[in-house]
Design a protein around this motif. Sequence first.
Motif, PDB file in Angstrom:
ATOM      1  N   ILE A 142       0.827  -1.208   0.000  1.00  0.00           N
ATOM      2  CA  ILE A 142       0.000   0.000   0.000  1.00  0.00           C
ATOM      3  C   ILE A 142       0.863   1.260   0.000  1.00  0.00           C
ATOM      4  N   ASP A 143       1.755   1.386   0.977  1.00  0.00           N
ATOM      5  CA  ASP A 143       2.534   2.617   1.158  1.00  0.00           C
ATOM      6  C   ASP A 143       3.471   2.857  -0.015  1.00  0.00           C
ATOM      7  N   ASP A 144       3.270   3.984  -0.695  1.00  0.00           N
ATOM      8  CA  ASP A 144       4.073   4.411  -1.840  1.00  0.00           C
ATOM      9  C   ASP A 144       4.021   3.443  -3.019  1.00  0.00           C
ATOM     10  N   THR A 145       3.081   2.517  -2.969  1.00  0.00           N
ATOM     11  CA  THR A 145       2.807   1.652  -4.110  1.00  0.00           C
ATOM     12  C   THR A 145       1.497   2.080  -4.755  1.00  0.00           C
ATOM     13  N   ILE A 146       0.488   2.330  -3.926  1.00  0.00           N
ATOM     14  CA  ILE A 146      -0.770   2.883  -4.440  1.00  0.00           C
ATOM     15  C   ILE A 146      -1.163   4.161  -3.696  1.00  0.00           C
ATOM     16  N   LEU A 147      -0.518   4.428  -2.564  1.00  0.00           N
ATOM     17  CA  LEU A 147      -0.838   5.585  -1.736  1.00  0.00           C
ATOM     18  C   LEU A 147       0.413   6.405  -1.474  1.00  0.00           C
ATOM     19  N   HIS A 148       0.373   7.714  -1.802  1.00  0.00           N
ATOM     20  CA  HIS A 148       1.503   8.581  -1.491  1.00  0.00           C
ATOM     21  C   HIS A 148       1.635   8.697   0.032  1.00  0.00           C
ATOM     22  N   THR A 149       2.790   8.281   0.589  1.00  0.00           N
ATOM     23  CA  THR A 149       2.969   8.357   2.041  1.00  0.00           C
ATOM     24  C   THR A 149       4.191   9.154   2.461  1.00  0.00           C
ATOM     25  N   GLY A 150       5.238   9.164   1.648  1.00  0.00           N
ATOM     26  CA  GLY A 150       6.468   9.856   2.053  1.00  0.00           C
ATOM     27  C   GLY A 150       7.323   9.004   2.963  1.00  0.00           C
ATOM     28  N   VAL A 151       7.308   7.692   2.756  1.00  0.00           N
ATOM     29  CA  VAL A 151       8.034   6.788   3.644  1.00  0.00           C
ATOM     30  C   VAL A 151       9.546   6.984   3.564  1.00  0.00           C
ATOM     31  N   VAL A 152      10.043   7.576   2.465  1.00  0.00           N
ATOM     32  CA  VAL A 152      11.489   7.781   2.342  1.00  0.00           C
ATOM     33  C   VAL A 152      11.906   9.196   2.733  1.00  0.00           C
ATOM     34  N   SER A 153      10.989  10.006   3.262  1.00  0.00           N
ATOM     35  CA  SER A 153      11.352  11.362   3.681  1.00  0.00           C
ATOM     36  C   SER A 153      12.231  11.306   4.926  1.00  0.00           C
ATOM     37  N   THR A 154      12.972  12.382   5.196  1.00  0.00           N
ATOM     38  CA  THR A 154      13.865  12.438   6.343  1.00  0.00           C
ATOM     39  C   THR A 154      13.105  12.172   7.640  1.00  0.00           C
ATOM     40  N   LEU A 155      13.578  11.195   8.398  1.00  0.00           N
ATOM     41  CA  LEU A 155      12.948  10.769   9.653  1.00  0.00           C
ATOM     42  C   LEU A 155      11.477  10.399   9.457  1.00  0.00           C
ATOM     43  N   LYS A 156      11.107  10.138   8.182  1.00  0.00           N
ATOM     44  CA  LYS A 156       9.740   9.755   7.828  1.00  0.00           C
ATOM     45  C   LYS A 156       8.715  10.791   8.296  1.00  0.00           C
ATOM     46  N   TRP A 157       9.134  12.084   8.326  1.00  0.00           N
ATOM     47  CA  TRP A 157       8.222  13.118   8.829  1.00  0.00           C
ATOM     48  C   TRP A 157       6.995  13.251   7.945  1.00  0.00           C
ATOM     49  N   ARG A 158       7.167  13.091   6.624  1.00  0.00           N
ATOM     50  CA  ARG A 158       6.012  13.217   5.729  1.00  0.00           C
ATOM     51  C   ARG A 158       5.030  12.061   5.926  1.00  0.00           C
ATOM     52  N   LEU A 159       5.554  10.874   6.193  1.00  0.00           N
ATOM     53  CA  LEU A 159       4.698   9.732   6.484  1.00  0.00           C
ATOM     54  C   LEU A 159       3.843  10.013   7.718  1.00  0.00           C
ATOM     55  N   LEU A 160       4.463  10.530   8.777  1.00  0.00           N
ATOM     56  CA  LEU A 160       3.735  10.846  10.006  1.00  0.00           C
ATOM     57  C   LEU A 160       2.704  11.941   9.776  1.00  0.00           C
ATOM     58  N   TYR A 161       3.088  12.971   9.030  1.00  0.00           N
ATOM     59  CA  TYR A 161       2.163  14.080   8.773  1.00  0.00           C
ATOM     60  C   TYR A 161       0.956  13.594   7.979  1.00  0.00           C
ATOM     61  N   ASN A 162       1.204  12.834   6.927  1.00  0.00           N
ATOM     62  CA  ASN A 162       0.108  12.348   6.094  1.00  0.00           C
ATOM     63  C   ASN A 162      -0.837  11.450   6.870  1.00  0.00           C
ATOM     64  N   THR A 163      -0.282  10.608   7.737  1.00  0.00           N
ATOM     65  CA  THR A 163      -1.101   9.668   8.505  1.00  0.00           C
ATOM     66  C   THR A 163      -1.921  10.373   9.581  1.00  0.00           C
ATOM     67  N   LEU A 164      -1.306  11.349  10.258  1.00  0.00           N
ATOM     68  CA  LEU A 164      -1.951  11.995  11.398  1.00  0.00           C
ATOM     69  C   LEU A 164      -2.859  13.155  11.013  1.00  0.00           C
TER      70      LEU A 164
END
Length: 334
Positions: A142-164
């Motif tokens: 799911i993550d970054d395969t069909i949904l933009h998550t930002g899992v490779v961003s620095t300290l995964k901050w974009r992943l946390l922001y998108n999720t929260l």
Amino acid sequence: MSLFRRDPVQIIAFQSYGTDTHFYLRGRALEDESIDLEKQGFFSLLVNSWKRMESDEVKNAGISIQLPDGTVLRTKSDNHGYFKVKADLKGLKAMANEEGWLACEVSYKDDRIKRSIQNRNRFPAEILIPSSTANFGVVSDIDDTILHTGVVSTLKWRLLYNTLFKSAKMRLPLEGAAAFYHLLHRGKSGENVNPIFYVSNSPWNLYRYLELFLRQNDFPKGPILLRSFKDILKRKTEAEKPQKQKEIIDLLNTYPELPFILIGDSAEQDADIYLEVAQQFPGRIKAIYLRNVKHEKKLLRVKCLLEKNKTTPALMIETSEQAIQHARENGFIA
């Protein structure tokens, strides 16, 4: 949760999978936090995110599952509220619809909890039993395969922001992904009903969030396979396989006559997992598609893995159209 409190409770049954002779359902017994997945606004999203992560489980509760033919199965939730039901039965496919979904009902079978339920003690559940017309199954990250998550961003901050701080309605799918998955679902004939399974390293707390995202963006319906927080935090031994790999192996063992297509990305361990699975199950993996997440170091590592691969067709893709073209040339889709 104390069984003697009069808090509203619910059961979230996770869409699971089975066969004509094997019933398998997972879910979780929880207090009903009244999470509104449609709400927008910073404060509402923050509150909903907190409720999802700080869920109050209903421990050691008796649970009943009723099938359309009247068969009743029993189980109990564990100390984290999770439950799992496995049963060898007959004729399950006959109870499923044309897409292979078998609907059933889950309820509390515990006098201590029944006292606190005012009106509702029937919760929907479904398991997928692949159609006999299926030519292959699809397992997709799911993550970054069909949904933009930002899992490779620095300290995964974009992943946390998108999720929260983004609702499921605000999240963007990768362009063309839903159309590609519908083509795979319909297969070469256009009517194959190939099953789609979604896997992620996300916790089960995000199940309803991800389910809504898939539905809102018109992805084919399929079981969503996640993991519990306790598994995320648990220290793994060197020999222990990632949860995503375990789920894929379970699917291959459940459907020994069904080959699979695996879809992931170059961000994390998808390439390692998929190639190892292909080696472990020779001839069972028809193709591997990996989306490029635009991270130079990770991309280089994955390209090296693919160059060494002699087991199964594996393609690094920039767009869904590239995957569609490959799938069409290889006779997977019309």
